[in-house]
Design a protein around this motif. Structure first.
Motif, PDB file in Angstrom:
ATOM      1  N   UNK A  49      37.581  30.911 -68.649  1.00 52.12           N
ATOM      2  CA  UNK A  49      38.103  31.910 -67.703  1.00 52.12           C
ATOM      3  C   UNK A  49      38.159  31.277 -66.318  1.00 52.12           C
ATOM      4  N   UNK A  50      39.010  30.269 -66.211  1.00 56.43           N
ATOM      5  CA  UNK A  50      39.038  29.434 -65.010  1.00 56.43           C
ATOM      6  C   UNK A  50      39.474  30.195 -63.759  1.00 56.43           C
ATOM      7  N   UNK A 105      23.578  25.838 -68.067  1.00 59.98           N
ATOM      8  CA  UNK A 105      23.653  26.114 -69.500  1.00 59.98           C
ATOM      9  C   UNK A 105      24.992  25.678 -70.082  1.00 59.98           C
ATOM     10  N   UNK A 106      25.003  25.514 -71.399  1.00 58.09           N
ATOM     11  CA  UNK A 106      26.245  25.213 -72.095  1.00 58.09           C
ATOM     12  C   UNK A 106      27.213  26.379 -71.980  1.00 58.09           C
ATOM     13  N   UNK A 107      26.674  27.600 -71.978  1.00 59.17           N
ATOM     14  CA  UNK A 107      27.530  28.785 -71.858  1.00 59.17           C
ATOM     15  C   UNK A 107      28.246  28.814 -70.512  1.00 59.17           C
ATOM     16  N   UNK A 108      27.556  28.415 -69.456  1.00 57.75           N
ATOM     17  CA  UNK A 108      28.195  28.375 -68.136  1.00 57.75           C
ATOM     18  C   UNK A 108      29.389  27.421 -68.160  1.00 57.75           C
ATOM     19  N   UNK A 109      29.177  26.236 -68.711  1.00 52.73           N
ATOM     20  CA  UNK A 109      30.250  25.248 -68.759  1.00 52.73           C
ATOM     21  C   UNK A 109      31.431  25.751 -69.585  1.00 52.73           C
ATOM     22  N   UNK A 144      35.738  38.104 -62.693  1.00 56.43           N
ATOM     23  CA  UNK A 144      34.494  37.593 -62.118  1.00 56.43           C
ATOM     24  C   UNK A 144      33.478  37.331 -63.219  1.00 56.43           C
ATOM     25  N   UNK A 145      32.731  36.250 -63.068  1.00 58.73           N
ATOM     26  CA  UNK A 145      31.634  35.890 -63.963  1.00 58.73           C
ATOM     27  C   UNK A 145      30.374  35.716 -63.128  1.00 58.73           C
ATOM     28  N   UNK A 146      29.242  36.124 -63.696  1.00 62.37           N
ATOM     29  CA  UNK A 146      27.996  36.042 -62.946  1.00 62.37           C
ATOM     30  C   UNK A 146      26.862  35.606 -63.859  1.00 62.37           C
TER      31      UNK A 146
END
Length: 516
Positions: free
Chosen positions: A97-98, A87-91, A79-81
């Motif tokens: 970590x698809x 943001x570039x980090x989100x992309x 999980x990612x939150x």
């Protein structure tokens, strides 16, 4: 009763976690899973526990969130939150970590996926650390939380108590703790390398973000990608303001500049002291200071921290116990008696809006104390730590305490610890972090291994240790905000002479954002 025991008893709202067999019990060894196959356990159980990897959830994707997540990449990132999908980090991270499920609100993540998560990393702005940590800890999760562990002293004590009561595996993200050099400095100074230490001077080049500013007027449209209400969290609500400085790629608050705001960050002291004071804190067994006096450089207001500060921490005599090199049946440690000590902290400098961070970087220890350092390095480094003892001095030239130099009485100059002959008589007695990789990875792996073995004591910066360091340093922020010297009663968490400091010791959280 020791001070540590007293502090743990001060806040005790958490009952011990009920006895249960969870995923971590199966993750200690893969042999248990193999045994399950042989014994014909149900397929659903076999499928859950054959994999020796932990299921990790990561809160915060930008900045340290990226490196903290990547340091756990050898496990299952489930999980990612993050509150901002723009943001570039989100992309980058959601592609990397698809298979991880994404959330904007960690409360929803833990509610929906709690039984699928073993461990949680927290890499948010400071004001959100304790809220996220306690909610995950309430559910029995192991926690890796970025420094500073909390934004307030009360929160630090609360997390320390909760981790102790629930026997959870925890680690604060001050990665210098993993280094060989720091641990070597700690054990040798404890064992008398420079005798009794009465002065410590620590300085930093921070802030490198805006400080000494008033709250901006006006309001900007909230980006569609940002959940501003969740970003504000326990702090008082305020209007969203974007970028008002074309020279700064960051906005007024996000993604980086929240550090200077009193509602969200902890200034230069909170940001860096968990690194730069880490070595002397451990080596000198620092506990509750009795006096804290902060002097701001330049403007100090009720919204942000100043561009520089000089802070004095007075520590009384104290008795510590350190482990023996070869413990035997009856004795595992010995007493160390420490004299009173004064620690001086220096950040920033005199105001200069044309320079980075808005200061001239001149706030440093007196020149007569640092002449030998200048002789060694040609100049005084922007950050450093100097311990002055009866028998000599120890100087560390970096933020993390990974390297240090020694100048004993009679020595002509500082010598690197790896080459100083006096070091030979001090045996290694602290465990070393043997993980490969850089310090960020090594520090995280220490935590992950401890989670798998269910041994909180394997983490060198576990909350029982880290929270004490954070409490001490945050007292400097309290003195700055209160505007006067603090006479501190550590066990009771009270500024005896300054009742107006109470809101800075324990924050009143916004509705819906209480500690779990």
């Amino acid at each position: 009763m020791s001070k540590s025991s007293e502090s743990l008893l001060l806040i005790g709202p958490h009952a011990a976690a009920p006895s249960r067999v969870d995923r971590r019990e199966f993750l200690k060894t893969t042999s248990l899973a193999a045994g399950a196959l042989a014994l014909g356990m149900p397929a659903i159980v076999r499928g859950q526990h054959l994999n020796s990897k932990l299921n990790v959830a990561c809160i915060g994707l930008s900045g340290k969130g990226r490196s903290d997540t990547d340091a756990c990449a050898g496990e299952n990132i489930v999980a990612l939150c993050d509150v901002d999908t723009g943001t570039e980090a989100y992309e980058t991270q959601t592609k990397k970590y698809a298979s991880a499920k994404f959330y904007k609100d960690f409360r929803q993540m833990l509610d929906q996926m709690g039984n699928q998560i073993d461990a949680v990393t927290i890499s948010t702005p400071d004001h959100m650390h304790a809220i996220a940590a306690t909610l995950a800890m309430k559910k029995g999760k192991a926690i890796f939380c970025q420094k500073p562990l909390t934004q307030t002293i009360y929160e630090a004590r609360y997390l320390r108590t909760m981790a102790h009561d629930k026997k959870l595996v925890t680690q604060m993200g001050n990665q210098g703790s993993a280094s060989e050099g720091l641990r070597r400095a700690v054990e040798t100074i404890q064992d008398g390398l420079i005798g009794q230490v009465h002065e410590v001077h620590v300085w930093t080049n921070r802030p490198v973000w805006p400080q000494a500013m008033d709250r901006p007027v006006g309001e900007d449209p909230i980006p569609a990608t940002l959940d501003w209400d969740t970003w504000i969290g326990p702090a008082p609500m305020r209007p969203y303001v974007g970028n008002r400085n074309p020279k700064d790629k960051n906005g007024v608050y996000t993604q980086f500049n929240w550090r200077g705001w009193q509602d969200f960050g902890t200034g230069a002291l909170g940001d860096m002291a968990c690194h730069t004071v880490n070595m002397p804190f451990r080596a000198l067994d620092l506990d509750y200071p009795t006096e804290i006096e902060a002097i701001p450089l330049g403007k100090m207001n009720k919204e942000s921290y100043p561009v520089g500060s000089k802070i004095r921490f007075a520590f009384p005599k104290r008795t510590a116990r350190v482990p023996l090199e070869h413990p035997h049946l009856f004795h595992h440690n010995r007493k160390v008696e420490h004299d009173p000590l004064t620690l001086w902290w220096y950040d920033g400098g005199q105001p200069n809006e044309a320079l980075r961070g808005g200061h001239d970087l001149t706030n440093k220890p007196p020149a007569e104390l640092t002449a030998d350092i200048v002789a060694l390095q040609g100049k005084l480094p922007d950050s450093g730590c100097l311990l002055i003892g009866d028998g000599g001095m120890v100087f560390s030239p970096d933020d993390y305490g990974t390297n240090f130099f020694i100048k004993l009485k009679g020595d002509k100059e500082f010598v690197n610890y790896l080459k100083h002959p006096a070091m030979a008589k001090y045996p290694e007695r602290l465990p070393r972090n043997r993980n490969a990789g850089n310090l960020v990875q090594a520090h995280a792996l220490e935590w992950l291994n401890a989670v798998k073995e269910n041994k909180p004591e394997l983490c060198y910066s576990r909350f029982d240790v880290a929270a004490r360091l954070v409490e001490i340093m945050l007292l400097g922020c309290v003195s700055l905000r209160a505007g006067q010297k603090i006479e501190w009663d550590g066990p009771r968490m009270i500024a005896k002479n300054c009742p107006q400091a109470a809101p800075f010791i324990r924050r009143e959280n916004r509705s819906g954002w209480v500690l779990s």
